[in-house]
Design an enzyme around this catalytic site. Structure first.
Site, PDB file in Angstrom:
ATOM      1  CD  GLU A 111       1.778  -5.745   7.943  1.00 12.03           C
ATOM      2  OE1 GLU A 111       1.894  -6.778   7.245  1.00 12.03           O
ATOM      3  OE2 GLU A 111       2.577  -4.754   7.702  1.00 12.03           O
TER       4      GLU A 111
ATOM      5  CG  HIS B 223      -0.170   0.001   2.541  1.00 14.11           C
ATOM      6  ND1 HIS B 223       0.573   0.858   3.011  1.00 14.11           N
ATOM      7  CD2 HIS B 223      -0.116  -1.005   3.496  1.00 14.11           C
ATOM      8  CE1 HIS B 223       1.196   0.716   4.271  1.00 14.11           C
ATOM      9  NE2 HIS B 223       0.756  -0.716   4.524  1.00 14.11           N
TER      10      HIS B 223
ATOM     11  CB  ALA C 221       0.772   4.119  11.162  1.00 13.21           C
TER      12      ALA C 221
ATOM     13  CE1 TYR D 274       3.377  -7.386  12.975  1.00 12.50           C
ATOM     14  CE2 TYR D 274       2.177  -5.031  12.603  1.00 12.50           C
ATOM     15  CZ  TYR D 274       3.177  -6.532  12.245  1.00 12.50           C
ATOM     16  OH  TYR D 274       3.488  -6.274  10.870  1.00 12.50           O
TER      17      TYR D 274
END
Length: 275
Positions: free
Chosen positions: A121, A45, A50, A124
């Protein structure tokens, strides 16, 4: 001729005809399934807020920056005249918007974007939104390294998988002291690899049966790196820049890398065309 002899003769004829007919049916070759070559443009992307703030974003939904939209537009211009049969992304805004911009500027506005969470993605968990710098030493410590820089230098092409597994290990231990349930915690590298591999193979097979062609797939840097580490000898573990493209070719039932990993040649071509 007696009735018994006539009956035996008729019965023998019927049996012979039946056997002949069955032989014809069973000897006819099965129809082969027709499959065509597929080229997947596996793309990271565009730049996000971020990325600029150096935050862990994983499953978090940070938007593209102004520059992120521009680089996606440049990628589209660089892919002008490439006809896409289909487009797929993860279910994150940064992935979907990148694909929409690429399709728009490459002349493929008519192609709809299919979302699938298996292309998102790596997750986390409790570390989502953290400062990357603040987490670096903690992550490195999982493997006995003092700093994040040392960790990256010593692990080489295995860095991204070990980074994912470090997040997974720490989150499984609840090092952040959160109340996240198991399903929302960090993934392992194996989990990311499996879902990426399954979905990309599905896309390739589906497109092949539908006549083949080009497919745009937009995912994210960590998940793409973790996937590529399992299927290409060309893989060196280098960070993927925003809008970098890796071409995958599906032929004879197998996906393979074609050309360089993470090239910005299309972006550069598009940037020159926009001037």
């Amino acid at each position: 001729m007696s009735f018994k002899k006539k009956f035996a003769l008729i019965l023998g004829t019927i049996t012979a005809l039946g056997t002949f007919g069955m032989a014809n049916v069973t000897s006819e070759p099965a129809m082969a399934t027709s499959t065509k070559p597929v080229t997947i443009y596996l793309t990271r992307h565009g730049e996000t807020t971020a990325n600029v703030m150096m935050r862990v974003q994983g499953w978090s939904n940070f938007p593209l920056t102004k520059n992120g939209v521009k680089v996606a537009d440049d990628l589209g211009r660089g892919l002008k005249n490439t006809k896409f049969k289909a487009a797929y992304t993860g279910d994150l805004t940064r992935q979907t918007v990148t694909a929409q911009e690429v399709l728009k500027y490459s002349g493929n506005k008519h192609v709809s974007v299919n979302q699938n969470k298996d292309l998102r993605e790596g997750g986390y968990g409790s570390f989502e939104g953290d400062s990357i710098a603040a987490d670096n030493n903690k992550i490195a410590g999982v493997y006995g390294y003092k700093t994040g820089d040392e960790f990256m230098q010593k692990t080489g092409k295995d860095y991204w998988n070990q980074l994912q597994d470090a997040y997974h290990k720490l989150d499984t231990q609840n090092s952040q002291e959160t109340k996240l349930v198991k399903a929302d915690r960090a993934e392992s590298a194996k989990e990311v690899q499996q879902r990426m591999t399954t979905e990309l193979n599905h896309i390739a097979k589906t497109t092949s049966k539908d006549g083949g062609g080009n497919v745009l797939v937009v995912s994210s840097g960590m998940s793409i790196n973790e996937y590529l580490s399992t299927m290409s000898k060309k893989y060196e573990g280098k960070p993927l820049k925003n809008a970098a493209v890796t071409k995958l070719v599906y032929k004879n039932g197998k996906l393979q890398v074609s050309g360089p990993i993470g090239t910005l040649s299309y972006v550069d071509k598009g940037a020159k065309a926009s001037k």
